[in-house]
Design an enzyme around this catalytic site. Sequence first.
Site, mmCIF file in Angstrom:
data_model
loop_
_atom_site.group_PDB
_atom_site.id
_atom_site.type_symbol
_atom_site.label_atom_id
_atom_site.label_comp_id
_atom_site.label_asym_id
_atom_site.label_seq_id
_atom_site.Cartn_x
_atom_site.Cartn_y
_atom_site.Cartn_z
ATOM 1 N N ASP A 179 0.803 -1.215 0.000
ATOM 2 C CA ASP A 179 0.000 0.000 0.000
ATOM 3 C C ASP A 179 0.842 1.274 0.000
ATOM 4 O O ASP A 179 2.000 1.277 0.428
ATOM 5 C CB ASP A 179 -0.897 0.046 1.245
ATOM 6 C CG ASP A 179 -2.083 -0.889 1.141
ATOM 7 O OD1 ASP A 179 -2.119 -1.715 0.204
ATOM 8 O OD2 ASP A 179 -2.967 -0.802 2.008
ATOM 9 N N HIS A 229 -6.038 3.289 -4.132
ATOM 10 C CA HIS A 229 -5.935 3.526 -2.684
ATOM 11 C C HIS A 229 -6.211 4.999 -2.373
ATOM 12 O O HIS A 229 -5.697 5.540 -1.397
ATOM 13 C CB HIS A 229 -4.531 3.129 -2.210
ATOM 14 C CG HIS A 229 -4.434 2.869 -0.733
ATOM 15 N ND1 HIS A 229 -5.386 2.181 -0.013
ATOM 16 C CD2 HIS A 229 -3.463 3.196 0.167
ATOM 17 C CE1 HIS A 229 -5.010 2.089 1.248
ATOM 18 N NE2 HIS A 229 -3.851 2.711 1.397
ATOM 19 N N HIS A 256 -4.762 9.552 0.425
ATOM 20 C CA HIS A 256 -4.790 8.702 1.622
ATOM 21 C C HIS A 256 -5.541 9.343 2.791
ATOM 22 O O HIS A 256 -5.066 9.373 3.921
ATOM 23 C CB HIS A 256 -3.363 8.345 2.049
ATOM 24 C CG HIS A 256 -3.273 7.082 2.852
ATOM 25 N ND1 HIS A 256 -3.462 7.053 4.214
ATOM 26 C CD2 HIS A 256 -3.005 5.807 2.481
ATOM 27 C CE1 HIS A 256 -3.302 5.816 4.661
ATOM 28 N NE2 HIS A 256 -3.039 5.040 3.618
ATOM 29 N N HIS A 289 3.648 -2.462 3.169
ATOM 30 C CA HIS A 289 3.689 -1.113 2.607
ATOM 31 C C HIS A 289 4.988 -0.896 1.834
ATOM 32 O O HIS A 289 6.052 -1.392 2.241
ATOM 33 C CB HIS A 289 3.573 -0.058 3.703
ATOM 34 C CG HIS A 289 2.259 -0.082 4.414
ATOM 35 N ND1 HIS A 289 1.970 -0.993 5.407
ATOM 36 C CD2 HIS A 289 1.143 0.682 4.268
ATOM 37 C CE1 HIS A 289 0.732 -0.799 5.843
ATOM 38 N NE2 HIS A 289 0.212 0.213 5.168
#
Length: 279
Positions: A99, A150, A154, A244
């Site tokens: 991510d 995503h 964020h 990540h």
Amino acid sequence: MQMDQLLTRRRALLAGAATLGAAGVAAVLAPGAGNRGAPASPPAAGAPAARRPLRPSEYRLRPLTGYGPPRTPPGRTPVREEPLLKVPDDGRTVVLTFDDGPDPRYTPDILDILARHEVRAMFFVCGEMAGYTPDLLARMADEGHVVGNHTWSHPLLTKLRRRTIRSEMERTSDIVEKHYGARPEWFRAPYGAWNRAAFELGAELGMESLAWTVDTLDWTEPGTRTIVGRVEDGAAPGVVVLSHDAGGDRSQSVKALRSYLPHLLDSGYHVTVPRREYV
């Protein structure tokens, strides 16, 4: 906004929202599945499972060169009430997801490791980050990886209005299509914090919602051995592993991948990406 400022802001938000975890109940991607997944209790984020030996195997995947962006037939995307947490158990399958990137400091190393072992993964990218390194999106397409949405910056979606959530999704899908070659078919809410608008808008934009089964909590920088242990302890057929490739110092995440990926493969796990099933 400069990249360093973006990463600092994201790290602060992570600390405040980590308790949200992967919202909802589990559902499995399977042919003929209904519009809503079967409920089950999600695992505690980062909670270590009982350690068990992994059985040895000489299994390896076929080379992945020449795959290009995934192409799937059009169809209706279900509007869910909870995100998917795992994939079908098809021959000890494990899905690796990363991510918040792409980040020019860590994403290339992760791609190199995946290429060395001839496996594919999922990258849930932030549009704001993708704008800095569009070449990495092109590389992901060339090497057969799946790129998911995503959001752009964020944010915590549960604090946003519907039109802002749509903008976050659409802008990211646009930049992915431009540099990856296809619009994303998967969506992951930042911090695992979905709401009704996120599910509805994601489906409207043709995206399925995917959370995770195993949370490495690598963003806390717990140490390479701890990250490796969380992946190996949590490995089981159908799990989705969350790591990540951006949002802070991800050197531990890179080192951990270098260790646990060959171990998973030697133990007979099929590390791959999920296939969309339309209903």
